[in-house]
Scaffold this motif. Structure first.
Motif, PDB file in Angstrom:
ATOM      1  N   UNK A 208      -4.189  -4.112   1.146  1.00  0.00           N
ATOM      2  CA  UNK A 208      -3.430  -4.775  -0.433  1.00  0.00           C
ATOM      3  C   UNK A 208      -1.936  -4.689  -0.984  1.00  0.00           C
ATOM      4  N   UNK A 209      -1.837  -3.553  -0.236  1.00  0.00           N
ATOM      5  CA  UNK A 209       0.282  -3.773  -0.031  1.00  0.00           C
ATOM      6  C   UNK A 209       0.701  -4.843   0.721  1.00  0.00           C
ATOM      7  N   UNK A 210      -0.335  -5.771   1.811  1.00  0.00           N
ATOM      8  CA  UNK A 210       0.565  -6.489   2.125  1.00  0.00           C
ATOM      9  C   UNK A 210       0.206  -8.072   1.537  1.00  0.00           C
ATOM     10  N   UNK A 211      -0.826  -7.804   0.701  1.00  0.00           N
ATOM     11  CA  UNK A 211      -0.449  -9.002  -0.392  1.00  0.00           C
ATOM     12  C   UNK A 211       0.222  -8.674  -2.062  1.00  0.00           C
ATOM     13  N   UNK A 212       0.458  -7.846  -1.566  1.00  0.00           N
ATOM     14  CA  UNK A 212       1.413  -7.664  -2.982  1.00  0.00           C
ATOM     15  C   UNK A 212       2.813  -8.197  -2.155  1.00  0.00           C
ATOM     16  N   UNK A 213       2.816  -7.531  -1.077  1.00  0.00           N
ATOM     17  CA  UNK A 213       4.842  -7.538  -0.608  1.00  0.00           C
ATOM     18  C   UNK A 213       5.009  -9.180   0.188  1.00  0.00           C
ATOM     19  N   UNK A 214       3.178  -9.602   0.581  1.00  0.00           N
ATOM     20  CA  UNK A 214       3.492 -10.494   1.563  1.00  0.00           C
ATOM     21  C   UNK A 214       3.785 -10.965   2.781  1.00  0.00           C
ATOM     22  N   UNK A 215       4.463  -9.964   3.376  1.00  0.00           N
ATOM     23  CA  UNK A 215       3.712  -9.635   4.578  1.00  0.00           C
ATOM     24  C   UNK A 215       3.141  -8.901   5.515  1.00  0.00           C
ATOM     25  N   UNK A 216       2.170  -8.837   6.666  1.00  0.00           N
ATOM     26  CA  UNK A 216       1.583  -7.434   7.039  1.00  0.00           C
ATOM     27  C   UNK A 216       1.885  -6.224   6.776  1.00  0.00           C
ATOM     28  N   UNK A 217       1.069  -5.612   6.307  1.00  0.00           N
ATOM     29  CA  UNK A 217       1.614  -4.229   6.108  1.00  0.00           C
ATOM     30  C   UNK A 217       0.455  -3.086   6.874  1.00  0.00           C
ATOM     31  N   UNK A 218       0.878  -2.283   7.821  1.00  0.00           N
ATOM     32  CA  UNK A 218      -0.417  -1.652   8.537  1.00  0.00           C
ATOM     33  C   UNK A 218      -0.877  -0.174   8.406  1.00  0.00           C
ATOM     34  N   UNK A 219      -1.663  -0.075   9.052  1.00  0.00           N
ATOM     35  CA  UNK A 219      -1.419   1.492   8.538  1.00  0.00           C
ATOM     36  C   UNK A 219      -2.378   1.791   9.774  1.00  0.00           C
ATOM     37  N   UNK A 220      -1.282   3.082  10.274  1.00  0.00           N
ATOM     38  CA  UNK A 220      -1.338   4.061  11.060  1.00  0.00           C
ATOM     39  C   UNK A 220      -1.856   5.309  11.338  1.00  0.00           C
ATOM     40  N   UNK A 221      -3.461   5.078  11.794  1.00  0.00           N
ATOM     41  CA  UNK A 221      -4.300   6.548  11.377  1.00  0.00           C
ATOM     42  C   UNK A 221      -3.193   7.829  12.452  1.00  0.00           C
ATOM     43  N   UNK A 222      -2.673   8.403  13.059  1.00  0.00           N
ATOM     44  CA  UNK A 222      -2.204   9.870  13.194  1.00  0.00           C
ATOM     45  C   UNK A 222      -2.515  10.930  13.579  1.00  0.00           C
ATOM     46  N   UNK A 223      -2.995  11.512  15.004  1.00  0.00           N
ATOM     47  CA  UNK A 223      -3.785  13.617  14.597  1.00  0.00           C
ATOM     48  C   UNK A 223      -2.676  13.670  14.082  1.00  0.00           C
TER      49      UNK A 223
END
Length: 297
Positions: A208-223
């Protein structure tokens, strides 16, 4: 008409509660530490009471003439002390109703500090003799704003949420529910569990952030360890970093994995989804995240 004292009134939820109550024509007094900042957030028409939970006299003064209290007590090593002292002061001042913002998972004795603190304050409130309503909020969508810097700089955000399914809630809906309780004759002793309309993961938040911002936003799961180290590097106190990681562990275990109809019951409308939040329903998003040279609106 009864005056409502709102604590944490310049914060993410408290400021919205002030606005909601003002919109209903209800007299509001905003308890704030920094009047200048509060005036900028709330506008010049808000009645401000300067004080701090650590200064009990300022709390007592702010409660003078107040009939209802909306209590937000932020995570802090002395959160229980601050919350219980304020409840006692409200009882002594003759306050007729206390509405408290708590969290899903609140339970005295919980190994998660955040949940234990909220649970202990809830217990004290129920034993105070003051008619009380507890609002237990789900994980707020606005928590993503803590990652605004990495989203701006790297189009990524890093959290120890794994693939947790979470009924995230827009803070505006928390505020609307609170204002509804504070402005109507909701019976004391009630506990409402506030959630968003659906259960989502942070992968969906990134979409949803990618759509709103007009560029790919990635969520990275971290330990957990990496998340704690990253917060420490950013200057987060060790106790807070530890408990944030613990709270995300609870999310992975499913503590916020179901929805309720409480927002609809209290506000007569459906809660907002993540798309609405990402597309600019939140002023904080407009401040924190930027697409090229255009703020999200």
């Amino acid at each position: 008409m009864a005056t409502v004292l709102v604590t944490g009134a310049a914060g993410n939820v408290g400021s919205k509660v002030v606005g909601e109550l003002q919109g209903r024509g209800i007299p509001v007094r905003a308890f704030v530490r920094d009047p200048g900042r509060a005036a900028a957030v709330l506008g010049g028409d808000a009645e401000l009471a300067q004080g701090d939970f650590a200064e009990p006299a300022s709390v007592r003064q702010a409660l003078d003439g107040v009939e209802r209290l909306f209590l937000i007590c932020a995570n802090h090593p002395q959160q229980v002390e601050y919350g219980t002292q304020t409840i006692d002061a409200a009882a002594s001042a003759g306050v007729r109703q206390v509405v408290i913002l708590s969290t899903i998972g609140a339970e005295a004795g919980s190994p998660t500090m955040f949940f234990d603190q909220h649970g202990r304050i809830e217990e004290h409130l129920r034993g105070s003799g003051v008619p009380a309503v507890v609002l237990r909020s789900s994980h707020m969508m606005s928590n993503i704003l803590g990652s605004a810097a990495t989203i701006r700089q790297a189009d990524r955000f890093f959290l120890p949420a794994g693939d947790a399914r979470i009924a995230m809630i827009d803070p505006r809906d928390v505020a609307a529910a609170a204002a509804s309780v504070l402005s109507t004759a909701v019976q004391g002793g009630r506990t409402y569990v506030l959630t968003g309309p659906e259960v989502i993961t942070y992968v969906e938040v990134a979409r949803q952030l990618s759509s709103a911002l007009g560029r790919p936003i990635e969520y990275v799961a971290v330990p957990d360890e990496a998340a704690a180290a990253g917060m420490a590097q950013a200057g987060v106190p060790p106790w807070l970093a530890e408990q944030v990681v613990a709270a995300f562990g609870a999310l992975r275990d499913g503590v916020n994995s179901s929805t309720t109809g409480a927002v609809r019951e209290l506000t007569d409308r459906e809660p907002r989804g993540i798309e609405d939040f990402a597309l600019g329903g939140s002023a904080a998003v407009r401040v924190g995240l930027r697409a090229s040279d255009k703020w999200i609106t």
